[in-house]
Enzyme design. Sequence first.
Site, mmCIF file in Angstrom:
data_model
loop_
_atom_site.group_PDB
_atom_site.id
_atom_site.type_symbol
_atom_site.label_atom_id
_atom_site.label_comp_id
_atom_site.label_asym_id
_atom_site.label_seq_id
_atom_site.Cartn_x
_atom_site.Cartn_y
_atom_site.Cartn_z
ATOM 1 N N GLU A 194 -8.967 -2.895 7.992
ATOM 2 C CA GLU A 194 -8.436 -2.759 10.067
ATOM 3 C C GLU A 194 -8.526 -1.596 10.131
ATOM 4 O O GLU A 194 -9.066 -0.956 8.888
ATOM 5 C CB GLU A 194 -6.810 -3.118 9.884
ATOM 6 C CG GLU A 194 -6.894 -4.728 10.729
ATOM 7 C CD GLU A 194 -5.457 -5.083 10.735
ATOM 8 O OE1 GLU A 194 -5.601 -6.467 11.680
ATOM 9 O OE2 GLU A 194 -4.502 -4.630 10.733
ATOM 10 N N CYS B 233 4.828 1.163 -1.982
ATOM 11 C CA CYS B 233 5.411 2.408 -1.609
ATOM 12 C C CYS B 233 6.381 1.304 -0.856
ATOM 13 O O CYS B 233 6.406 0.757 -0.436
ATOM 14 C CB CYS B 233 4.514 3.253 -0.612
ATOM 15 S SG CYS B 233 3.236 4.527 -1.489
ATOM 16 N N CYS C 246 1.477 2.064 11.695
ATOM 17 C CA CYS C 246 1.285 2.284 9.584
ATOM 18 C C CYS C 246 1.302 0.917 9.076
ATOM 19 O O CYS C 246 2.474 1.065 8.774
ATOM 20 C CB CYS C 246 1.619 4.037 9.214
ATOM 21 S SG CYS C 246 0.553 4.990 10.138
ATOM 22 N N CYS D 53 5.827 0.935 3.194
ATOM 23 C CA CYS D 53 5.250 0.406 3.909
ATOM 24 C C CYS D 53 4.708 -1.016 3.394
ATOM 25 O O CYS D 53 4.870 -1.477 2.538
ATOM 26 C CB CYS D 53 4.483 1.269 2.989
ATOM 27 S SG CYS D 53 1.712 0.626 3.767
#
Length: 407
Positions: free
Chosen positions: A134, A160, A387, A163
């Site tokens: 993306e 992480c 994000c 994330c």
Amino acid sequence: MTHPMPSSAPVSSDAVNALNESERKRIEAKSALFAPPTPVTEDGRRELVGLSREELAEVLTEIGEKPFRAKQLWHWIYHQGVTDFSRMSTIARPLQAKLEKHFIVGRPSLTTQQTSKDDTRKFLFRFRDGQEAETVYIPDRREDRGAVCISSQVGCTLSCTFCHTGTQKLVRNLGAAEIVGQFMAARDSYGEWPSPKGDTPRLLSTIVLMGMGEPLYNYENVAKAMKIIMDGEGIALSRRRITLSTSGVVPMMDRCGDELGINLAISLHAVRNDLRDQLVPLNRKYPIEELMAACHRYPAASNSRRITFEYIMIRDVNDSDAEARELVRLIRGLPAKVNLIPFNPWPGSDFRPSTRERLASFAQIVMDAGYAAPIRMPRGKDILAACGQLKTQSERKRQAESRRNEA
Ligand code: SF4
């Protein structure tokens, strides 16, 4: 695996270079295991996007053409944004046909495109082997310009803990054609061709390598793509307008600074090694002291080109006043700014975003020390463009679709 050097002992720059060199070789060898497929179509035509100028001249020589044609083609591909050889009007028709026979000027194909209420636009691109990544365009709210957030890998090797993308295994690295292609396809979407020259305003004015993946674990392809994008006779985006975000692959940071001179952003998120070891597990290999030393060495950093420290604000985890003060101590002496990003909740994560009061108090401490500390509210929330959530949601959607089709 042990750390390449003790984190607190003084080490000479020669020793740092030698250690970094061997680590770099190890990282590059590992990266090669996840190499992208050769960019050739099923009918055997070579993709021209993503070739360096020298490689472009070579493939032209291979079909019996003079290398100077590379300059002409470069202009059509990267300045004009033309994908059809028959529209390259300075090239004679017989040669247009010959080029068509051997080559292609492609783009990743667009699987879906969504535009948020705040005008953020998210693209899901599919590459020749069916893999997807993306890309997000985030327009500036006040001016006619914006940042294109580009992916460098399909999936990610790092995990992480804040994330969602990090929960997807690394599938492979993206090739230079696929990295440049994301930017070119995003510009197609806004009709921003030919490439604006000099100070002419650009709608797609900056690139941030902050999408899926760790760009410094795919350095060769990322570097090649950025060199193409910065080339003055093509897209001609200044190195000042490109920012690479890393979780801290220390040995590759020096190389990136020396060879590309682009801006650097660090996914910091914690100021103590014990906590950063958990949030950004790469910290166990390259702890905070080594990371900060690499930031001090980073050649492209200056007062006009500060290093950005990204800091996800997680409630009761990393958002105390004491941590803000420690952050200030860590970045002291560096040309730096801090982006504070409230954590974006996702299913399966126990973290919560910091409260408004915490955000404000943390930001104030950093600002009082003389550093910019904007609080970055997530953009494109309604289209899941926040994000680290991008590909995962698309995959889940497709899995649900295929389950429906199977039923
Ligand atoms: S934050 Fe970046 S490096 Fe870390 S897991 Fe997510 S995509 Fe990978």
